[in-house]
Design an enzyme around this catalytic site. Structure first.
Site, PDB file in Angstrom:
ATOM      1  N   LYS A 194       0.838  -1.208   0.000  1.00 43.78           N
ATOM      2  CA  LYS A 194       0.000   0.000   0.000  1.00 43.78           C
ATOM      3  C   LYS A 194       0.865   1.247   0.000  1.00 43.78           C
ATOM      4  CE  LYS A 194      -2.062   2.698   2.922  1.00 43.78           C
ATOM      5  NZ  LYS A 194      -1.974   3.941   2.132  1.00 43.78           N
ATOM      6  N   GLU A 269       9.701   0.792  10.824  1.00 44.04           N
ATOM      7  CA  GLU A 269      10.768   1.793  10.707  1.00 44.04           C
ATOM      8  C   GLU A 269      10.090   3.137  10.892  1.00 44.04           C
ATOM      9  OE1 GLU A 269      13.019   4.545   9.426  1.00 44.04           O
ATOM     10  OE2 GLU A 269      13.211   3.551   7.478  1.00 44.04           O
ATOM     11  N   CYS A 303      13.415  10.242   7.415  1.00 36.86           N
ATOM     12  CA  CYS A 303      13.329   9.780   8.818  1.00 36.86           C
ATOM     13  C   CYS A 303      14.682   9.909   9.511  1.00 36.86           C
ATOM     14  CB  CYS A 303      12.769   8.379   8.942  1.00 36.86           C
ATOM     15  SG  CYS A 303      12.866   7.391   7.481  1.00 36.86           S
ATOM     16  N   GLU A 400       9.754  14.956  16.131  1.00 34.00           N
ATOM     17  CA  GLU A 400      10.181  14.916  14.733  1.00 34.00           C
ATOM     18  C   GLU A 400       9.363  15.940  13.941  1.00 34.00           C
ATOM     19  OE1 GLU A 400       9.201  11.375  12.387  1.00 34.00           O
ATOM     20  OE2 GLU A 400      11.245  11.449  11.627  1.00 34.00           O
TER      21      GLU A 400
HETATM   22  P1  ADP Z   1       1.735  10.729   7.707  1.00 30.34           P
HETATM   23  O1  ADP Z   1       1.075  11.034   9.010  1.00 30.34           O
HETATM   24  O2  ADP Z   1       2.858  11.640   7.408  1.00 30.34           O
HETATM   25  O3  ADP Z   1       0.803  10.586   6.538  1.00 30.34           O
HETATM   26  P2  ADP Z   1       1.820   7.938   8.295  1.00 30.34           P
HETATM   27  O4  ADP Z   1       2.806   7.244   9.117  1.00 30.34           O
HETATM   28  O5  ADP Z   1       0.455   8.085   8.880  1.00 30.34           O
HETATM   29  O6  ADP Z   1       2.424   9.323   7.897  1.00 30.34           O
HETATM   30  O7  ADP Z   1       1.672   7.250   6.869  1.00 30.34           O
HETATM   31  C1  ADP Z   1       2.528   6.277   6.364  1.00 30.34           C
HETATM   32  C2  ADP Z   1       1.720   5.197   5.688  1.00 30.34           C
HETATM   33  O8  ADP Z   1       0.866   4.595   6.663  1.00 30.34           O
HETATM   34  C3  ADP Z   1       0.788   5.666   4.575  1.00 30.34           C
HETATM   35  O9  ADP Z   1       0.756   4.678   3.557  1.00 30.34           O
HETATM   36  C4  ADP Z   1      -0.544   5.742   5.272  1.00 30.34           C
HETATM   37  O10 ADP Z   1      -1.647   5.608   4.395  1.00 30.34           O
HETATM   38  C5  ADP Z   1      -0.472   4.565   6.200  1.00 30.34           C
HETATM   39  N1  ADP Z   1      -1.366   4.629   7.374  1.00 30.34           N
HETATM   40  C6  ADP Z   1      -1.807   5.719   8.029  1.00 30.34           C
HETATM   41  N2  ADP Z   1      -2.584   5.384   9.067  1.00 30.34           N
HETATM   42  C7  ADP Z   1      -2.657   4.027   9.081  1.00 30.34           C
HETATM   43  C8  ADP Z   1      -3.293   3.065   9.916  1.00 30.34           C
HETATM   44  N3  ADP Z   1      -4.046   3.417  10.958  1.00 30.34           N
HETATM   45  N4  ADP Z   1      -3.105   1.761   9.639  1.00 30.34           N
HETATM   46  C9  ADP Z   1      -2.336   1.375   8.603  1.00 30.34           C
HETATM   47  N5  ADP Z   1      -1.718   2.231   7.782  1.00 30.34           N
HETATM   48  C10 ADP Z   1      -1.870   3.539   7.994  1.00 30.34           C
END
Ligand code: ADP
Ligand code: MG
Length: 499
Positions: A194, A269, A303, A400
């Protein structure tokens, strides 16, 4: 200088996305979301919409996981290691052949200057595939003497974990997707990938190349969509054996919670607040540009960004002046021009977050040495920024920011290595650290004392597929890359035969 991309390519891409929804890859087919819903991905340099993309939800995730399961139990299980090597090398060649297009896609969707999309994303992806391709035939178990009475033959098998969900963030979509796919495929797993909702396009193009390379249908599936829908459904899915995630610490916690449904393996990570140390004897011609690019590269959306600088007071003025000059001199702007160094932040939300942190820093009493402002109005550009006079408990110093914002601190001879290591370790994170000194003893002593997964001494550089990548403390669980990265896609099985 060579043109930064082939003439006509941008127009070609625009035409492609004008034709209709960018579809997901499930079981070898390109499909819309079952709900028919889509979301828009934008170009952060301008705010303009590039494409409408299928917005997957739990039903699409179910189909993708079923396809990955069928491939894992079926055709993929029969494919031999040398064939996996061949397929991975073929995919690397296809990425190389399509480098121009992939770099441009990354540039318009992420906002990365074109020179870096080529160097980091495309070359990095090729490197990951070629490195991991060789591992497919070198994954090995072991035999072991056991102490039970009688005569035994015991051996330990290393088997592929199974169906893996891989959830990727928006800062380096192509190289991170490939960096996750390559070891998993080498180990014999199947995948539901994804990409982040902000940056799905290079991953979808990668999916086409995966099919062109000849991977059987269902081995790699791509579900596009939001974290709270598609991502959450993947992390909680009962037929997913492992979830590998790169992203924020907050989402990392949500993934851990969701994984409890079936105790799936979890690899994380997460964030960082990484220190750079510059001692009085450092080669400043290396240390200054490295410290500046360590935080300003990719507008700080890295990161492992070196977001805290500790510099010896004897050289502090010179170092800070050098960093300020770089901050003022670097070309920030049009990502399609070959010499641009800094592009925009990825989204309006990210712009708000970063400018919000700068405002918070000012309120908390930090002084802005350079930068501190948004640039222009259409895109999401922020000036490279240096903050002075921060304190360890200030939010800008602890959290961060994920933007081009450096907290710079001085230290003196009164602080020994233990004291400096303590300052380096003062945040909840532990992803990486950099050290600049000519004294090998100082360098290695500090390296031992720092709680960080990656340490660089007297040089900067990106991710290498051969080196384990990951963090201590809140920076994550497990390691990607290297031998550890391959083994993270295997399960051990101990078999004992009474002879
Ligand atoms: P940001 O807050 O900068 O968007 P995230 O860590 O939330 O960073 O996003 C990194 C990835 O995790 C993206 O692919 C996002 O769609 C996905 N993501 C965000 N929330 C969830 C969740 N609750 N469960 C699984 N994947 C998620
Ligand atoms: Mg985008």
């Amino acid at each position: 200088m060579n043109a930064p991309y082939s003439p006509g390519l941008l127009e070609q891409l625009q035409l492609r996305y004008a034709k209709g929804t960018a579809k997901m890859l499930i079981g070898g087919d390109w499909v819309e979301a079952q709900s028919g819903e889509t979301f828009q991905t934008i170009n952060p340099s301008t705010g303009a919409v590039i494409a409408n993309v299928a917005s997957g939800s739990d039903v699409d995730v179910d189909r993708a996981v079923a396809a990955a399961r069928a491939a894992f139990e079926g055709p993929w299980a029969k494919i031999r290691p040398d064939e996996r090597t061949r397929l991975l090398l073929k995919l690397a060649d296809l990425i190389e052949a399509n480098a121009d297009e992939l770099a441009l896609l990354e540039t318009i969707d992420v906002g990365r200057p074109i020179q870096f999309s080529r160097m980091i994303d495309v070359q990095g992806a090729i490197g990951q595939l070629r490195y991991n391709a060789g591992w497919a035939s070198k994954i090995a178990g072991e035999t072991t003497e056991i102490s039970a009475p009688g005569e035994w033959f015991s051996y330990v098998l290393r088997e592929p974990i199974g169906v893996c969900a891989q959830i990727v963030p928006w800062n380096f979509p192509l190289v991170m997707a490939v960096g996750k796919l390559a070891p998993a495929l080498a180990a014999g797993c199947t995948i539901v990938l994804k990409p982040a909702e902000q940056t799905p396009l290079s991953t979808l193009r990668l999916g086409e190349l995966v099919l062109e390379a000849g991977f059987p249908a269902g081995v790699v599936n791509i579900v596009t969509g939001f974290g709270r829908t598609a991502g959450a459904a993947l992390a909680a899915h009962r037929d997913v054996d492992k979830v590998a995630f790169t992203g924020s610490t907050v989402t990392g916690k949500a993934i851990i919670d969701a994984s409890k449904t079936n105790f799936k393996r979890v690899q994380l990570e997460l964030g960082g607040k990484s220190p750079t140390f510059i001692f009085a004897d450092a080669d400043l011609s290396r240390a200054i540009p490295a410290a500046a690019m360590g935080i300003f590269f990719n507008a700080g959306q890295v990161c492992a960004a070196g977001s805290r600088l500790f510099v010896h007071e004897k050289v502090a003025d010179q170092v800070l002046e050098g960093i300020v000059n770089m901050a003022k001199g670097m070309k920030v702007g049009d990502t399609l021009e070959g010499d641009t160094m800094i592009g925009p932040l990825v989204s309006a939300a990210q712009l708000e977050r970063v400018t919000g942190y700068i405002a918070t820093g000012r309120e908390e009493g930090a002084r802005v040495l350079v930068g501190g402002e948004r640039i222009g109005e259409g895109g999401y550009f922020v000036q490279p920024t240096v903050l002075l006079d921060t304190k360890p408990d200030m939010r800008v110093r602890k959290e961060e920011i994920f933007g081009p914002v450096l907290c710079a601190m001085r230290f003196g001879d009164d602080e020994d290595i233990d004291a400096l290591a303590g300052r380096g370790n003062e945040t909840e994170f532990g992803l990486s650290a950099s050290i600049y000194t000519q004294n090998i003893s100082t360098a290695h002593k500090l390296a031992r004392r720092l709680k960080a997964g990656t340490i660089r001494i007297n040089g900067s550089g990106g991710v290498d597929p051969a080196l384990p990548l990951g963090g201590f403390k809140a920076s994550g669980w497990g390691r990607e890359n290297g031998k550890a990265g391959i083994e993270a896609y295997t399960e051990l099985k101990a078999v004992s035969v009474a002879l």
